[in-house]
Write a protein that holds these residues in place. Structure first.
Motif, mmCIF file in Angstrom:
data_model
loop_
_atom_site.group_PDB
_atom_site.id
_atom_site.type_symbol
_atom_site.label_atom_id
_atom_site.label_comp_id
_atom_site.label_asym_id
_atom_site.label_seq_id
_atom_site.Cartn_x
_atom_site.Cartn_y
_atom_site.Cartn_z
ATOM 1 N N ARG A 152 -4.457 -8.230 -4.691
ATOM 2 C CA ARG A 152 -3.726 -8.292 -3.429
ATOM 3 C C ARG A 152 -4.468 -9.122 -2.375
ATOM 4 N NH1 ARG A 152 -1.914 -1.952 -2.967
ATOM 5 N NH2 ARG A 152 -0.149 -2.042 -4.390
ATOM 6 N N LYS A 192 -5.569 -8.325 8.311
ATOM 7 C CA LYS A 192 -5.379 -8.917 6.992
ATOM 8 C C LYS A 192 -6.342 -10.090 6.791
ATOM 9 C CE LYS A 192 -3.119 -9.927 3.170
ATOM 10 N NZ LYS A 192 -3.251 -9.056 2.013
ATOM 11 N N LEU A 245 -0.893 1.929 4.059
ATOM 12 C CA LEU A 245 -0.583 0.541 4.388
ATOM 13 C C LEU A 245 -1.838 -0.340 4.262
ATOM 14 C CD1 LEU A 245 1.455 -1.485 5.164
ATOM 15 C CD2 LEU A 245 1.388 -0.697 7.535
ATOM 16 N N LEU A 249 -2.183 -1.071 0.822
ATOM 17 C CA LEU A 249 -1.094 -1.961 0.430
ATOM 18 C C LEU A 249 -1.398 -3.417 0.793
ATOM 19 C CD1 LEU A 249 1.682 -1.599 -0.872
ATOM 20 C CD2 LEU A 249 2.667 -1.745 1.417
ATOM 21 N N ILE A 250 -2.029 -3.644 1.948
ATOM 22 C CA ILE A 250 -2.308 -5.035 2.302
ATOM 23 C C ILE A 250 -3.599 -5.543 1.666
ATOM 24 C CG2 ILE A 250 -0.999 -4.910 4.464
ATOM 25 C CD1 ILE A 250 -3.695 -4.913 5.940
ATOM 26 N N GLY A 251 -4.183 -4.735 0.777
ATOM 27 C CA GLY A 251 -5.275 -5.268 -0.034
ATOM 28 C C GLY A 251 -6.635 -4.666 0.189
#
Lengths: 215, 398
Positions: A84, A110, B308, B311-313
Motif C-alpha cells: 500500500r 500519507k 484508516l 488502510l492508507i498504508g
C-alpha cells in the motif's frame, strides 16, 4: 508489476454471477504493467466490492489475486503495508479521509509514509492544479464532497505506485475539474510508468484505455 | 511530523480524567510497592547490618534443658549435633569441652590470699569474643591464660567483696594478678601459673585454650574415653530468628532466653512488613489492570482512525510503536518519581533515626532500584501486549 485475478467470486455476489456474463468475476485475467484499464460496472455488479478486494479491505471471496508473486489473501500485515505504501494506490468512492484533520494534513499524513518520494511543495502544486489550494487548512469535515474527492486524488498521488485504483473518482466533479484531474492523474501515472484501473458506471473517454471491461 | 499528526488523530479520546485516574492509581501502587521493598531492605539492614550488630547476640550457648528424665544423660548425640549444624540459621558450631579432672586456683601472694576449686571449659578460638595476644598456650609457656566471664567479676565486686570484706578489683588489676593453678587426676598433680587475660560476655565459663584442655584431659582424665559434649556454641546471623527458637524448643534445648526473646517481636514486624508487600503487589496488579484498560479504551475509541491509518498504508507495527511511545513514557516517569520520593523519604528517615542511635543507609537500597527496574519491565510487557492484542482485535473485527 502484473496483476493477476483467478476465478474471483465475492461471497455476496455468488448467486448473481453465472459463468460468462462478466469479464472479471470468475475469470482468469492478467493486467500487464502500465496498462490503462476501464471497468464499466452498472449498479449492483460489485464495483466497490472489487475495489475493496483489490486493496484487501475485504477478504470475503473465493479465488485469488496476485500482485506479481504476492498472493493478497495470504500476505502478512507488513507485506500489505509495503504494497500500500509503494506499489498500489487508491481513491475510494467514499474518499476515506480523516474528518478532523485539515485537507492538507490528510495529504501530509500519507506523504510522510514515503517522505523521500514527494515534497510539501508538490502538494501545493497539485492543489493549485485541481483548484483546492484555498481549502488546504480547512478541516475535511467542512469540505464539500467535490473538494474531498480532489483531496483524496492528491493523497493517492503522494506515493510511488505500480497500480492506481480509482473507484468513480470524478463523481462529484464538474466537467472542467474532471479534465484537470484526468490530466494530473495521466501525468503522474506516466511518470511512474504505472497502470490504472478506473471503475465507472458508464463508458467514458477520459484516458486512452488499453482495455475496457464489463464487470 | 508523522507523530504529530498521529498524536492529533489518536488524541485523548478516552478522556483526560480517565488518564489522570490511571496515572494516579499507578503512582500510588508504585510508591507503595517501592516503599514496601525499601522497608524490607531497611529492616534487613537493621537486623544484619554490621553497624547495628550486637556481637554478643550472635553466639548462643546451647544445652539440653535438664529434666528428671535426662539428668545424668545431658550430652548431645552426634546426630543431634549434625542436625543442628544443618539448620539454616546455624553459621558454625563449636563444642564446649569440659575439664574432666579436678582443678583449683590459689593465690601466690600472702597479701591477697584465696583458694578455690574450679572447673574449666574450652571452645575453639573463633568463638571467643576476647582478642588478646596472650591467648596462647604450649608446654613451654610460662603461664596459662584464662578468660573469665564478666558476671564473675561483677559477682565478686558487688557481692562477694562486701561480704568477705575484700577490696574491689578493676579488670586491669585482675589481669595483673598471677595465681597458681593445680590440676589433679589419674594419680598425678600438676601445677602452673595462671593469669586472667580477658573477660567474656559471651560464654559464662572459665575458659582455657583448647589445646591446653585437650592436653590436660588426656593426661589427667579419669575416664579416658571420648565424651560427647553437653554444651555447644552456635554462631547465628540472627538470634531473633523465630525458626531458631522453634527448633530449640522442639529439640528440648535451651539457650540464653534474653538473646532470643526478640523472636516474638520479630514475628510481629515480619507480619506487618509482609502485609505491606502484599498490599503493594495487589495494588500494583489493580493499577496495571486500570492502565491496560485505559490503553484498551484509547485504542477502541480510536478504532476508526487506526483502521484508516492502516488502510492508507501504515503498518500495524508502526502504529503499535507509536502507541507504545505514547503510553510507556508516563510509566517511566511514574516509576522514576516513585523512586525519587522514596529516596527523599529514606534520607529523612535515616536523618531522623540517627538521633535515636539507629544507623540506616541514607541512600535508597539497590534492591529498591532493582525493584523499580523490574516494575518498568513488567509495565513495558503489559503495555506492549495490551497494545498488540487490541490492535490485532481491531483488525479482526474488520
Amino acid at each position: 508489476m502484473k496483476l493477476h485475478l483467478e476465478q474471483l467470486v465475492p461471497y455476496s455476489l455468488k448467486d448473481k454471477i453465472t459463468s460468462g456474463n462478466s469479464d472479471i468475476w470468475n475469470q482468469a485475467i492478467t493486467f500487464n504493467d502500465s496498462e490503462l484499464i476501464k471497468i464499466e460496472a452498472p449498479s449492483g455488479t460489485g464495483k466497490t466490492t472489487l475495489t475493496h478486494i483489490l486493496y484487501k479491505v475485504r477478504t470475503d471471496y473465493s479465488g485469488s489475486i496476485k500482485y506479481d508473486n504476492i498472493d493478497l489473501s495470504k500476505c502478512d500485515v507488513d507485506t500489505l503495508a509495503d504494497l500500500r505504501q509503494n506499489h498500489v494506490s487508491i481513491v475510494f468512492q467514499d474518499h476515506r479521509l480523516f474528518p478532523d484533520l485539515s485537507a492538507g494534513e490528510n495529504i501530509e499524513i500519507k506523504r510522510l509514509l514515503t517522505p523521500q518520494f514527494s515534497t510539501k511543495e508538490i502538494i501545493v502544486e497539485m492543489a493549485d492544479q485541481l483548484g483546492v489550494s484555498s481549502i488546504l487548512d480547512r478541516k475535511v469535515r467542512f469540505c464539500s464532497l467535490g473538494e474531498q474527492q480532489r483531496i483524496a486524488i492528491i493523497r493517492a498521488l503522494m506515493q510511488p505506485f505500480n497500480w492506481l485504483i480509482l473507484d468513480e473518482p470524478f463523481s462529484h466533479l464538474d466537467q472542467k475539474n474532471i479534465i484537470r484531474a484526468v490530466s494530473l492523474i495521466g501525468t503522474e501515472c506516466k511518470k511512474r510508468n504505472a497502470g490504472l484501473i478506473i471503475m465507472g458506471l458508464n463508458k467514458d473517454h477520459y484516458f486512452n484505455y488499453n482495455r475496457e471491461l464489463i464487470l | 511530523m508523522l507523530n504529530q499528526l498521529l498524536k492529533k488523530l489518536i488524541k485523548n479520546s478516552a478522556g483526560h480524567a480517565k488518564f489522570a485516574l490511571a496515572v494516579i492509581g499507578l503512582s500510588v501502587a508504585t510508591l507503595l510497592i517501592l516503599s514496601a521493598v525499601q522497608l524490607q531492605s531497611n529492616y534487613h539492614e537493621l537486623l544484619n547490618g554490621k553497624k547495628n550488630q550486637d556481637s554478643i547476640a550472635n553466639f548462643l550457648v546451647v544445652n539440653k534443658s535438664l529434666t528428671d528424665q535426662n539428668v545424668g544423660a545431658s550430652s548431645l548425640s552426634a546426630s543431634q549435633l549434625n542436625d543442628l549444624q544443618k539448620q539454616p540459621f546455624t553459621e558454625s558450631i563449636g563444642t564446649l569441652t569440659a575439664s574432666r579432672y579436678k582443678a583449683s586456683i590459689q593465690s601466690n601472694s600472702s597479701l591477697f590470699p584465696f583458694y578455690t576449686d574450679i572447673a574449666f571449659e574450652s571452645v575453639p578460638a573463633e568463638f571467643i569474643d576476647v582478642s588478646t595476644k596472650d591467648w596462647h598456650w604450649d608446654e613451654h609457656s610460662s603461664f596459662l591464660p584464662i578468660i573469665v566471664p564478666n558476671q564473675f567479676l561483677d559477682f565478686y565486686n558487688f557481692q562477694y567483696s562486701f561480704s568477705q570484706n575484700l577490696p574491689q578489683l578493676t579488670p586491669q588489676v585482675v589481669k595483673m594478678v598471677s595465681f597458681k593453678v593445680t590440676l589433679q587426676g589419674s594419680g598425678q598433680t600438676f601445677s602452673l601459673n595462671g593469669r586472667v587475660v580477658g573477660f567474656s560476655n559471651r560464654i559464662s565459663s572459665m575458659l582455657v585454650p583448647q589445646n591446653f584442655m585437650d592436653w590436660a584431659n588426656t593426661r589427667f582424665s579419669t575416664t579416658n574415653s571420648f565424651q560427647q559434649p553437653s554444651r555447644v556454641i552456635i554462631k547465628t546471623k540472627d538470634p531473633g530468628n523465630p525458626a531458631l527458637t522453634n527448633y530449640l524448643k522442639k529439640e528440648g534445648l535451651i539457650t540464653d532466653l534474653d538473646k532470643t526473646r526478640f523472636s516474638r517481636y520479630r514475628q510481629v514486624v515480619d507480619f506487618v512488613v509482609n502485609i505491606a508487600s502484599i498490599t503493594g503487589i495487589l495494588m500494583f496488579t489493580f493499577a496495571l489492570l486500570i492502565f491496560s484498560l485505559f490503553i484498551q479504551l484509547t485504542i477502541s475509541s480510536c478504532k476508526e482512525e487506526i483502521e484508516l491509518l492502516i488502510l492508507i498504508g501504515n503498518s500495524p507495527k508502526s502504529i503499535g510503536r507509536f502507541l507504545m511511545n505514547r503510553f510507556f513514557p508516563p510509566n517511566v516517569f511514574i516509576v522514576l518519581m516513585g523512586l525519587l520520593v522514596i529516596t527523599i523519604a529514606q534520607y529523612f528517615l535515616a536523618d531522623y533515626l540517627i538521633e535515636k542511635q539507629i544507623i540506616l543507609n541514607s541512600l535508597v537500597s539497590s534492591i529498591t532500584i532493582l525493584a523499580a527496574i523490574l516494575l518498568l519491565i513488567v509495565l513495558a510487557i503489559v503495555n506492549y501486549y495490551t497494545i498488540q492484542k487490541y490492535l490485532r482485535l481491531q483488525q479482526r473485527t474488520k
